[in-house]
Write an enzyme that holds these catalytic residues in place. Structure first.
Site, PDB file in Angstrom:
ATOM      1  N   LYS A  86       0.866  -1.190   0.000  1.00 51.79           N
ATOM      2  CA  LYS A  86       0.000   0.000   0.000  1.00 51.79           C
ATOM      3  C   LYS A  86       0.899   1.235   0.000  1.00 51.79           C
ATOM      4  CE  LYS A  86      -3.916   1.897   2.689  1.00 51.79           C
ATOM      5  NZ  LYS A  86      -4.740   1.726   3.899  1.00 51.79           N
ATOM      6  N   SER A 122      -9.628   1.638   2.935  1.00 51.64           N
ATOM      7  CA  SER A 122      -8.781   2.407   2.035  1.00 51.64           C
ATOM      8  C   SER A 122      -7.732   1.575   1.305  1.00 51.64           C
ATOM      9  CB  SER A 122      -8.086   3.520   2.812  1.00 51.64           C
ATOM     10  OG  SER A 122      -7.229   2.963   3.797  1.00 51.64           O
ATOM     11  N   SER A 178      -9.611  -0.639   7.195  1.00 47.60           N
ATOM     12  CA  SER A 178      -9.070  -0.533   5.839  1.00 47.60           C
ATOM     13  C   SER A 178      -8.367  -1.753   5.274  1.00 47.60           C
ATOM     14  CB  SER A 178      -8.138   0.664   5.745  1.00 47.60           C
ATOM     15  OG  SER A 178      -8.912   1.823   5.637  1.00 47.60           O
TER      16      SER A 178
HETATM   17  N1  GLN Z   1     -12.867   4.067   6.472  1.00 45.88           N
HETATM   18  C1  GLN Z   1     -12.322   4.523   7.694  1.00 45.88           C
HETATM   19  C2  GLN Z   1     -11.934   5.961   7.567  1.00 45.88           C
HETATM   20  O1  GLN Z   1     -12.214   6.524   6.569  1.00 45.88           O
HETATM   21  C3  GLN Z   1     -11.149   3.681   8.087  1.00 45.88           C
HETATM   22  C4  GLN Z   1      -9.959   3.937   7.259  1.00 45.88           C
HETATM   23  C5  GLN Z   1      -8.771   3.109   7.619  1.00 45.88           C
HETATM   24  O2  GLN Z   1      -8.888   2.069   8.286  1.00 45.88           O
HETATM   25  N2  GLN Z   1      -7.610   3.582   7.231  1.00 45.88           N
HETATM   26  O3  GLN Z   1     -11.343   6.550   8.415  1.00 45.88           O
END
Ligand code: GLN
Length: 475
Positions: A76, A151, A175
């Site tokens: 990532k 994400s 994410s």
């Molecule tokens: N979707 C969640 C957010 O927008 C979690 C994102 C993540 O785990 N990086 O914060």
């Protein structure tokens, strides 16, 4: 031989016995990327030359060892890989070349992994669909009209599309698990402190953790053994022994207690996901586990708590992007305007929203009402999990209340936030959890089941996940 059908341990042993060349493994995956990624768009950057060079080095080295020898790993793009661009999916970091390796990268390199490229993500890992990337949208390989989740959407999509065997993601509120669920692959969020965050672009420092995504529980277990461990450069890492997690996958869960959260019935869940969830409970019973009901009355506040805590931490962490130190530079004739121009042009709207919320929640006069209050409720949620784990070994929930959605379908940020209701409480409580694919809905979109384990008991968690994975082969 279909190289993409081989598991991590099969690849490693075949390279060791010279039945297979690392170069052929890498070429297979690079060819898939060349063939598919113009459509899927999982990668921000593919390391063609580097990966081939590394493969040749492995093939030419008579000393063949390493738990990930010759295994392609996608990373990532919020994890630092020395000498390659690190963008975190943001324009503000465009052009920034990482001067060092993250600890997880050092570790996978030591074990012979071949980093094949950097994957797309929501800007600064803020989002649940990868639509917030400043560069482009990644598509779900199962059906390209749908989002891959986020994400770590690029990482999950790359694994699903056979554009890599393993991928690393990061999980602040879901994410790793939510995109794994949307794409039909396995994603693990380790216990906070199990894996070093050194070299991970900070989002919410008390929530962030790096986790592996793969096609099987076995592959994910091996990768966890490689990336785990105490690190002097991350003072929140724990001094707990690193196990060979794969050896704990016995499939024996007799007498284990599986927790079912009573309040889960109050959440809105897609009927097909609900049905798969019920079926997964039956499967655990069939395998000799006992279902126990637990109560977590404060679970419903998790999302609200997270959207104070995470943006607060993010607003502090993102203060460093001033245009002077990293990547993109704005344009102005004095310093103040220079900062403003850099951040106005460099950050996308979701990131700005989080910075504004976080700055507000931390400001004098509001701190007690918001950040302090949220921290107190976080503690209550933590205690509720602690009590639950006195009577059960693992807790089951759907990973996400729905399967993947279409691009643009979530019209407001709040609708998007709701896709993490079951993953977010886990980060608030620092727990480990895994998402395992379990059937599909009527549109053929994958459903994921989340298992939450006790603190630093990943071996038990992975074994439970293994049972579900094996049973899923027959449903
Ligand atoms: N979707 C969640 C957010 O927008 C979690 C994102 C993540 O785990 N990086 O914060």
């Amino acid at each position: 031989m279909d190289i993409t059908a081989l598991s991590v341990s099969q690849i490693v042993s075949k390279i060791k016995t010279k039945e297979l060349k690392a170069k052929d493994v890498v070429l297979t995956y690079l060819t898939n990327i060349d063939r598919l990624d113009s459509e899927i768009k999982a990668y921000l950057n593919v390391f063609h030359d580097y990966a081939l060079k590394r493969a040749e080095e492995i093939d030419n080295n008579p000393n063949k060892k390493g738990l990930l020898l010759g295994v392609p790993v996608a990373v990532k793009d919020n994890i630092s890989v020395k000498d390659f661009e690190l963008t975190a999916g943001s324009k503000i970091l465009k052009g920034y070349i990482a001067p060092f390796d993250a600890t997880v990268i050092e570790k996978i390199k030591e074990e012979g992994a071949i980093i094949i490229g950097k994957t797309n993500l929501d800007e600064f890992a803020m989002g649940s669909s990868t639509e917030n990337s400043a560069f482009f949208k990644t598509k779900n390989p199962v059906n390209t009209e749908y989002v891959p989740g986020g994400s770590s959407g690029g990482s999950a999509a790359a694994v699903k599309a056979n554009e890599t065997l393993i991928a690393l993601g990061s999980d602040t509120g879901g994410s790793v698990r939510q995109p794994a669920s949307f794409c039909g692959v396995v994603g693990l969020k380790p216990t906070y402190g199990r894996v070093s965050r050194y070299g991970l672009v900070a989002f919410g420092s008390s929530l962030d953790v790096i986790g592996p995504i793969g096609k099987s529980v076995e592959d994910v277990a091996i990768t966890l053994s490689v990336i785990s461990g105490f690190d002097l450069r991350d003072s929140t890492t724990a001094k707990v022994p690193v196990l060979n997690f794969e050896t704990y996958l016995t499939g024996d869960i007799k007498g284990k207690k599986v927790g079912l959260i009573k309040e889960i019935q109050n959440f809105k869940i897609q009927p097909e996901v609900e049905e798969a969830f019920r079926k997964s409970l039956e499967i655990f019973e069939k395998n000799g586990a006992e279902i126990v009901e637990i109560s977590m009355p404060h679970l419903k506040y998790a999302l609200s708590v997270y959207y104070i805590v995470a943006p607060s931490e993010a607003s502090a962490n993102l203060a460093r992007y001033d245009g002077v130190r990293y990547g993109f530079e704005g344009n102005a004739d004095n310093l103040r305007d220079f900062y403003e121009d850099t951040r106005t042009k460099g950050f996308g709207s979701e990131v700005k929203r989080r910075i504004l919320i976080g700055t507000f929640a931390l400001s004098e006069g509001y701190y007690d009402q918001y950040y302090l209050k949220a921290s107190k409720v976080r503690r209550i949620i933590f205690e509720e999990f602690k009590r639950a784990f006195e009577i059960c070994d693992v807790i089951l929930t759907p990973t996400s209340p729905t399967t993947a959605f279409r691009f643009g379908e979530k019209a407001t940020p709040l609708e998007m936030y709701l896709s993490d209701v079951f993953t977010i409480p886990v980060n608030l409580a620092y727990l480990p959890a895994i998402s395992v694919p379990f059937g599909v809905d009527s549109k053929g979109l994958p459903i994921g089941i989340q298992m939450i384990g006790k603190w630093f008991k990943e071996e038990e968690l992975l074994n439970t996940a293994y049972v579900l994975q094996e049973e899923a082969k027959h449903v």
